[in-house]
Design a protein around this motif. Structure first.
Motif, short mmCIF file in Angstrom:
data_model
loop_
_atom_site.label_atom_id
_atom_site.label_comp_id
_atom_site.label_asym_id
_atom_site.label_seq_id
_atom_site.Cartn_x
_atom_site.Cartn_y
_atom_site.Cartn_z
N ASP A 198 44.31 29.41 32.87
CA ASP A 198 44.03 30.13 31.83
C ASP A 198 44.17 31.76 31.50
OD1 ASP A 198 41.71 31.27 33.28
OD2 ASP A 198 40.31 29.67 32.82
N GLY A 199 43.65 32.31 30.74
CA GLY A 199 43.73 33.80 30.74
C GLY A 199 43.04 34.70 31.69
N ASN A 200 42.33 34.18 32.37
CA ASN A 200 41.55 35.03 33.50
C ASN A 200 42.24 34.50 34.89
OD1 ASN A 200 39.61 35.76 31.90
ND2 ASN A 200 38.36 33.91 32.02
N GLN A 202 42.43 31.41 36.19
CA GLN A 202 41.90 30.32 36.95
C GLN A 202 42.61 29.01 36.51
OE1 GLN A 202 38.89 30.74 39.04
NE2 GLN A 202 39.94 32.66 38.80
N ARG A 421 30.42 33.45 34.38
CA ARG A 421 29.31 34.22 33.89
C ARG A 421 28.03 33.33 33.51
NH1 ARG A 421 29.41 39.74 32.65
NH2 ARG A 421 31.49 39.73 32.61
N ASP A 500 32.78 46.85 38.23
CA ASP A 500 33.81 45.82 38.61
C ASP A 500 34.03 45.59 39.98
OD1 ASP A 500 34.05 45.97 35.60
OD2 ASP A 500 36.09 47.06 35.61
N LYS A 502 35.34 42.59 43.23
CA LYS A 502 35.96 41.36 43.64
C LYS A 502 35.35 40.54 44.69
CE LYS A 502 39.42 44.27 45.98
NZ LYS A 502 40.93 44.83 45.67
N ASP A 520 37.76 38.14 40.33
CA ASP A 520 37.49 39.36 39.77
C ASP A 520 36.04 39.31 38.84
OD1 ASP A 520 39.57 40.59 41.16
OD2 ASP A 520 40.89 40.21 39.54
N ASP A 522 33.98 41.20 36.42
CA ASP A 522 34.07 42.34 35.40
C ASP A 522 32.70 42.76 34.95
OD1 ASP A 522 36.87 42.51 35.69
OD2 ASP A 522 37.09 41.08 34.00
#
Length: 675
Positions: A198-200, A202, A421, A500, A502, A520, A522
């Protein structure tokens, strides 16, 4: 003079040394056609043959992974280049073809080849594509404004074909069966390894954190979920399966004209042109045999005309070009028909295409119809090869191969943490080790140990998250088989974590084998209060409406103006008033007339914190009082904007709105028509 000669020799030695240093540090050396003297006489506008030294491919793989966002180490890249690029296929797909009167089997894709072999194919295909685009620039693009040499166009295309053949003969392959197009497309373009994430970064949720499942289900697929292997082993023909396969690929890449051409060729059974694409997609031996038919008696200028006309029309007028009537019964292009009836075949619009006009005006003296069908087929095969090369999405091939390597790296050396989150706008996260990673039979069974560390995102120095200093931030822990496998982490509780960061988790199995995973987290800026106002009483479509925002807490990062179902990100102008309060200037801009309406609620989203609501009318700039009457019309007849659209000041039964649309005077019964 002797001294000068010595200086020149010394200069040459220095140049040789510097160039050799550069070549030695290059990721993959490419040998281009030419004399290869000091690498200065190579023709970089022809396809090049990449090195067969697999050690050169680790750096390139590492670079591709970094470029496309898949973090693997240089050491992992070195180990991965030997991994089989099986694209999730359990068997090597084959097809049948005729050779010397007997049926033979060609291998479309070898599942046993390693990653670096596929990388070599992709690098070669990029050089092939570059050479085709250079050929287009010199022999296709200028046609509408100037004459080009048909002889030169053909000869340059022949140079490209010879470089293609040199590559096939350059080692590593059984060139009776090898085909770089198929390898590059199957392994790099028809796969969707990049789509596994996905965009993250993952794994997509459908894979349930299983890297193995992601590898298997992101493999080469074609029509409606039918696997590549199934299609080729059941169909078993070059023209049928091969062309169908390439049609699907070209459509996926948006190359609809070329796809239409191949599709029509297949369905209409046009022997010459389908033979061309068969050659491109078939084993090398078949490709050579077709090309060899371009022989003596076929003038260079005529060959060039065949080539240019086929290439341009097939690329730009696939439907019309391949309609019945433009081909002889044997399947060759009927150039007499092209000359006599090209305008009709292209819908009578040829005058709008200077290229077609050029062809019509020049065919009389540049075309010789002495070519045999077999010779024409060779030219069409060359044109088809160049069209396919120009249509390839090389970057997508590189990206999918990098994603495959990353998945393999995770499978062999790492894993992917689950994290999310808990609730916006808070900085609370749940982080867990996937169930499938908590035991590994190949490494002795259940987890022997787990360690949790954290670092600032920009730092490489990690601290132990479980060392006691951060206990307050860990609000929940889950143990499984005696190991901490899941926790909730609140970054807002401990000041060291309010940024931020990790997370690094290391898991070790009984035999000592260790895997690493990273996540990560954020930081979302925190605000208790956000208040704002709009300075103007109305918001006019097409104009900026200034506003003022006051927000506490952290420095804002993402600010959105919201109204109805709309949300638009804005930039801020920061200023401080006399009392030291920080203000942020906001400009609201609405560019759609359909947004017009009264009492529209506006609010601000600041990093997830929601402000108060401000209501304003959204009006058209020609009707700023939103009464459905044009401001200019109101001022012409009433001097101001006080009238309303439903009023009837002259009592004639027609409202102001009706009077405005009829062009009559709203203050006089039966009054003049205004302009």
């Amino acid at each position: 003079m002797k001294r000068q000669g010595s200086i020149i020799c010394i200069f040459h030695i220095i140049v040789i040394f510097l160039l050799s240093m550069d070549i030695a540090s290059a990721e993959v050396h490419i040998d281009y056609p030419g004399l290869n003297l000091l690498w200065m006489d190579e023709d970089y506008n022809l396809p090049g043959t990449p090195s067969t030294d697999k050690n050169q491919y680790a750096d390139t793989l590492h670079s591709w992974c970094r470029l496309y966002g898949y973090p693997i180490s240089r050491e992992a890249a070195q180990a991965l280049v030997d991994k089989k690029m099986d694209a999730g296929l359990s068997q090597s797909p084959t097809f049948s073809y005729m050779d010397g009167g007997s049926t033979k089997t060609g291998q479309y894709y070898d599942t046993a080849q390693p990653i670096w072999h596929v990388m070599r194919e992709i690098i070669f295909l990029r050089t092939l594509q570059n050479s085709v685009r250079h050929w287009e620039k010199n022999y296709i693009d200028p046609l509408s404004i100037e004459a080009v040499s048909k002889r030169d166009a053909y000869n340059r295309a022949e140079d490209i074909r010879e470089a293609f053949e040199d590559y096939l003969n350059g080692g590593l392959f059984n060139n009776d069966e090898h085909n770089p197009f198929v390898t590059g497309i199957v392994a790099g373009a028809m796969t969707d390894y990049a789509g596994a994430f996905d965009g993250n970064g993952q794994l997509q949720s459908r894979f349930n954190s299983s890297v193995k499942l992601a590898i298997e289900n992101s493999a080469a697929k074609v029509w409606n979920g039918t696997s590549f292997v199934e299609e080729f082993t059941t169909t078993g023909t070059v023209v049928g399966a091969g062309a169908g396969f390439i049609v699907d690929y070209l459509h996926n890449q948006g190359e609809h004209e070329t796809a239409t051409m191949v599709d029509l060729v297949t369905t209409e059974g046009l022997a010459a042109v389908s033979g061309g694409f068969s050659a491109v997609l078939a084993p090398a031996k078949m490709f050579y045999s077709v090309m060899s038919e371009i022989g003596i008696g076929f003038l260079d200028s005529s060959r060039g005309t065949h080539l240019i006309l086929h290439y341009y029309l097939a690329n730009n007028y696939a439907d019309s070009f391949l309609s019945s009537g433009l081909f002889t019964p044997s399947g060759a292009i009927d150039f007499t028909e092209v000359q006599a009836d090209l305008s009709r075949k292209l819908g009578g619009n040829t005058l709008n295409d200077p290229m077609i006009n050029y062809f019509q005006n020049t065919l009389n003296y540049s075309f010789s119809d002495t070519a045999t069908t077999e010779q024409a087929k060779g030219v069409y095969a060359m044109s088809s090869m160049m069209m396919l090369a120009g249509s390839l999405n090389i970057a997508n091939m590189e990206k999918n191969l990098a994603a495959f390597a990353y998945l393999q790296s995770l499978k062999d050396y790492g894993f992917i943490l689950n994290f999310f989150r808990i609730q916006n706008p808070h900085n609370k996260f749940t982080i867990s080790i996937p169930d499938e990673m908590r035991s590994d039979s190949e490494h002795g069974g259940n987890l022997a140990s787990v360690t949790w560390h954290w670092a600032e995102k920009s730092s490489s120095s990690y601290s132990n998250l479980m060392g006691g200093a951060y206990d307050a931030a860990i609000t929940r822990q889950v143990q499984d088989l005696g190991q901490l496998v899941e926790l909730d982490l609140n970054l807002e509780v401990v000041s060291a974590l309010d940024k931020d960061i990790k997370i690094k988790v290391s898991i070790t199995y009984p035999d000592g084998f260790t895997r690493l995973a990273y996540a990560d987290l954020d930081w979302l800026p925190q605000h208790n209060n956000a208040s704002w106002l709009l300075n103007d009483t109305k918001v006019i479509v097409g104009n900026y409406a200034p506003g003022d925002l006051i927000v506490d807490g952290d420095l804002p990062e993402n600010i959105w103006v919201c109204w109805r179902n709309n949300k638009k990100k804005v930039n801020l102008d920061k200023w401080e008033d006399s009392e030291g309060v920080i203000h942020y200037g906001i400009k609201v801009f609405i560019d759609q007339d359909e947004a017009v309406g009264p009492d529209v609620p506006f609010w601000i989203d600041v990093d997830g914190a929601i402000s108060n609501i401000v209501q304003r009318d959204i009006v058209n700039e020609d009707d700023t009082d939103a009464d459905s009457l044009l401001d200019a019309w109101e001022r012409e007849f009433f001097g101001d904007l006080s009238p309303e659209g439903n009023q009837d000041p002259d009592g004639d039964g027609k409202s102001n709105f009706v009077e405005m649309n009829k062009g009559t005077d709203p203050a006089k019964t039966g009054g003049r028509r205004n302009s």
